[in-house]
Design a protein around this motif. Structure first.
Motif, PDB file in Angstrom:
ATOM      1  N   LEU A   1      -3.835  -1.100  -5.246  1.00 47.07           N
ATOM      2  CA  LEU A   1      -2.850  -1.096  -4.167  1.00 47.07           C
ATOM      3  C   LEU A   1      -3.160  -2.177  -3.139  1.00 47.07           C
ATOM      4  O   LEU A   1      -2.266  -2.916  -2.689  1.00 47.07           O
ATOM      5  N   LEU A   2      -4.431  -2.299  -2.759  1.00 46.23           N
ATOM      6  CA  LEU A   2      -4.812  -3.308  -1.768  1.00 46.23           C
ATOM      7  C   LEU A   2      -4.612  -4.720  -2.301  1.00 46.23           C
ATOM      8  O   LEU A   2      -4.204  -5.623  -1.555  1.00 46.23           O
ATOM      9  N   VAL A   3      -4.873  -4.933  -3.565  1.00 49.04           N
ATOM     10  CA  VAL A   3      -4.659  -6.258  -4.163  1.00 49.04           C
ATOM     11  C   VAL A   3      -3.172  -6.622  -4.116  1.00 49.04           C
ATOM     12  O   VAL A   3      -2.806  -7.753  -3.771  1.00 49.04           O
ATOM     13  N   VAL A   4      -2.307  -5.660  -4.446  1.00 51.47           N
ATOM     14  CA  VAL A   4      -0.860  -5.920  -4.417  1.00 51.47           C
ATOM     15  C   VAL A   4      -0.403  -6.253  -2.997  1.00 51.47           C
ATOM     16  O   VAL A   4       0.351  -7.213  -2.774  1.00 51.47           O
ATOM     17  N   LEU A   5      -0.853  -5.460  -2.004  1.00 48.34           N
ATOM     18  CA  LEU A   5      -0.476  -5.733  -0.622  1.00 48.34           C
ATOM     19  C   LEU A   5      -0.990  -7.089  -0.158  1.00 48.34           C
ATOM     20  O   LEU A   5      -0.292  -7.827   0.556  1.00 48.34           O
ATOM     21  N   TYR A   6      -2.199  -7.418  -0.562  1.00 47.11           N
ATOM     22  CA  TYR A   6      -2.776  -8.701  -0.161  1.00 47.11           C
ATOM     23  C   TYR A   6      -1.950  -9.859  -0.702  1.00 47.11           C
ATOM     24  O   TYR A   6      -1.696 -10.854  -0.011  1.00 47.11           O
ATOM     25  N   TRP A   7      -1.491  -9.728  -1.926  1.00 50.79           N
ATOM     26  CA  TRP A   7      -0.702 -10.808  -2.508  1.00 50.79           C
ATOM     27  C   TRP A   7       0.686 -10.888  -1.877  1.00 50.79           C
ATOM     28  O   TRP A   7       1.286 -11.971  -1.821  1.00 50.79           O
ATOM     29  N   LEU A   8       1.214  -9.774  -1.385  1.00 50.44           N
ATOM     30  CA  LEU A   8       2.463  -9.829  -0.639  1.00 50.44           C
ATOM     31  C   LEU A   8       2.292 -10.659   0.633  1.00 50.44           C
ATOM     32  O   LEU A   8       3.146 -11.488   0.979  1.00 50.44           O
ATOM     33  N   VAL A   9       1.179 -10.433   1.349  1.00 46.65           N
ATOM     34  CA  VAL A   9       0.901 -11.207   2.549  1.00 46.65           C
ATOM     35  C   VAL A   9       0.700 -12.674   2.196  1.00 46.65           C
ATOM     36  O   VAL A   9       1.219 -13.576   2.864  1.00 46.65           O
ATOM     37  N   TRP A  10      -0.050 -12.935   1.146  1.00 49.11           N
ATOM     38  CA  TRP A  10      -0.334 -14.309   0.723  1.00 49.11           C
ATOM     39  C   TRP A  10       0.948 -15.054   0.364  1.00 49.11           C
ATOM     40  O   TRP A  10       1.173 -16.185   0.819  1.00 49.11           O
TER      41      TRP A  10
END
Length: 329
Positions: free
Chosen positions: A158-167
């Motif tokens: 979940l955190l990886v997905v959110l991080y890539w949304l920000v990126w």
């Protein structure tokens, strides 16, 4: 012994609390409920930070970026003037905060697996009591691995997905250099694989050493070294012809009052210069690297392979460990 004793009579209740796979899973959840709540809180806090960066944090940074752009002193002024929830710092520096938390969490997973999850039960004898009552060692270890693995995989994923949304939405607000490059090549499915590797390493260390403190130290050191190798530092991530790390292509332009994208005129903090060139904003983005997925999948494969080896070794060690029979009171 609490998790394996009847709360009313004080007698062993292994058969009632561990009747099958579902009961064994429930016992693991109950015994380690504090750790599960801590993990859930960590995921929630980190996700909240990422969502803040995705929304209000990025909006504030974008306003400063539209004024100052990314040229020398402009960049420094934009960074120094940005604050995060009342604390000093820039969007660029705050962007990497969750990444650091993810790295720390992978070490914490290894330490937890080595100590409270396995070694402490071996020292206290609760594992041996379960084995002699109703649960085979293999089933016991399977549950000990599977239940935390689900939490780790779901939370980290979940955190990886959110991080890539920000990126993907706001990478143009990051300062060019080693930071974005290291982030881009390190965060992805390999991040989840790294956390699972920490879990397997901790379990193996506990079964081999059978003592909490030595197992904690060994698992923590191994996972720390594995994490240090990440972030674009694996040997296969270097060019065979050069010691240089792969770079990320950057697209950067200034925006005029007509909406046209032109080269940055380098006006620095001169409003007159910006007005003369009719500059109203700036844009920049990191372009996808063709090397990302080959490197990320190779790293993921290596980590998952090492995880599988660690799990297999843990079951082999468990087979050689013959606990003493314990009789019910």
């Amino acid at each position: 012994m609490t998790a394996l004793l009847d709360k009313d009579t004080g007698r062993p209740a292994a058969r009632r609390s561990l009747p099958g796979a579902d009961g064994l899973v429930w016992t693991v959840l109950r015994l380690h409920r504090t750790a599960m709540w801590v993990w859930t809180a960590y995921v929630a806090v980190t996700a909240g930070l990422l969502l803040w960066l995705w929304g209000p944090g990025a909006s504030a940074a974008q306003k400063a970026f539209d004024v100052f752009g990314y040229s020398g002193a402009q960049e420094n002024a934009y960074l120094d003037g940005f604050s995060f929830l009342g604390f000093g710092g820039s969007f660029d520096s705050r962007f990497y905060g969750p990444s650091s938390l993810i790295g720390i969490a992978s070490c914490a997973i290894a330490v937890f697996a080595a100590g409270p999850l396995i070694a402490r039960e071996l020292e206290r004898g609760t594992a041996g009591l379960a084995w002699t009552q109703s649960v085979s060692p293999a089933r016991w270890l399977t549950a000990k691995l599977a239940v935390p693995a689900v939490f780790v995989a779901v939370g980290t994923g979940l955190l990886v997905v959110l991080y890539w949304l920000v990126w993907n939405a706001h990478n143009h607000l990051l300062v060019a250099g080693i930071g974005p490059r290291s982030f881009a090549f390190s965060l992805g499915p390999a991040t989840v694989a790294s956390a699972l590797f920490g879990l397997a390493v901790g379990v193996l260390a506990a079964l081999v050493l059978r003592r909490t403190l030595p197992a904690l130290a060994a698992a923590g050191v191994v996972q720390f070294l594995a994490g240090a190798m990440r972030g674009n530092n694996w040997p296969f991530q270097h060019s065979p012809f050069s010691r240089l790390q792969p770079e990320l292509p950057v697209y950067s332009k200034a925006i005029t009052s007509t909406g046209a994208k032109v080269s940055d005129p380098g006006c620095y903090l001169s409003q007159k210069c910006l007005d003369r060139h009719h500059i109203t904003g700036f844009t920049r983005s990191y372009l996808p690297s063709p090397d990302y997925w080959p490197r990320q999948l190779a790293e993921t494969g290596i980590l998952l392979g090492l995880t599988a080896l660690a799990v297999a070794a843990a079951f082999l060690v468990l087979r050689r460990y013959q606990p003493k029979k314990e009789t019910a009171a």
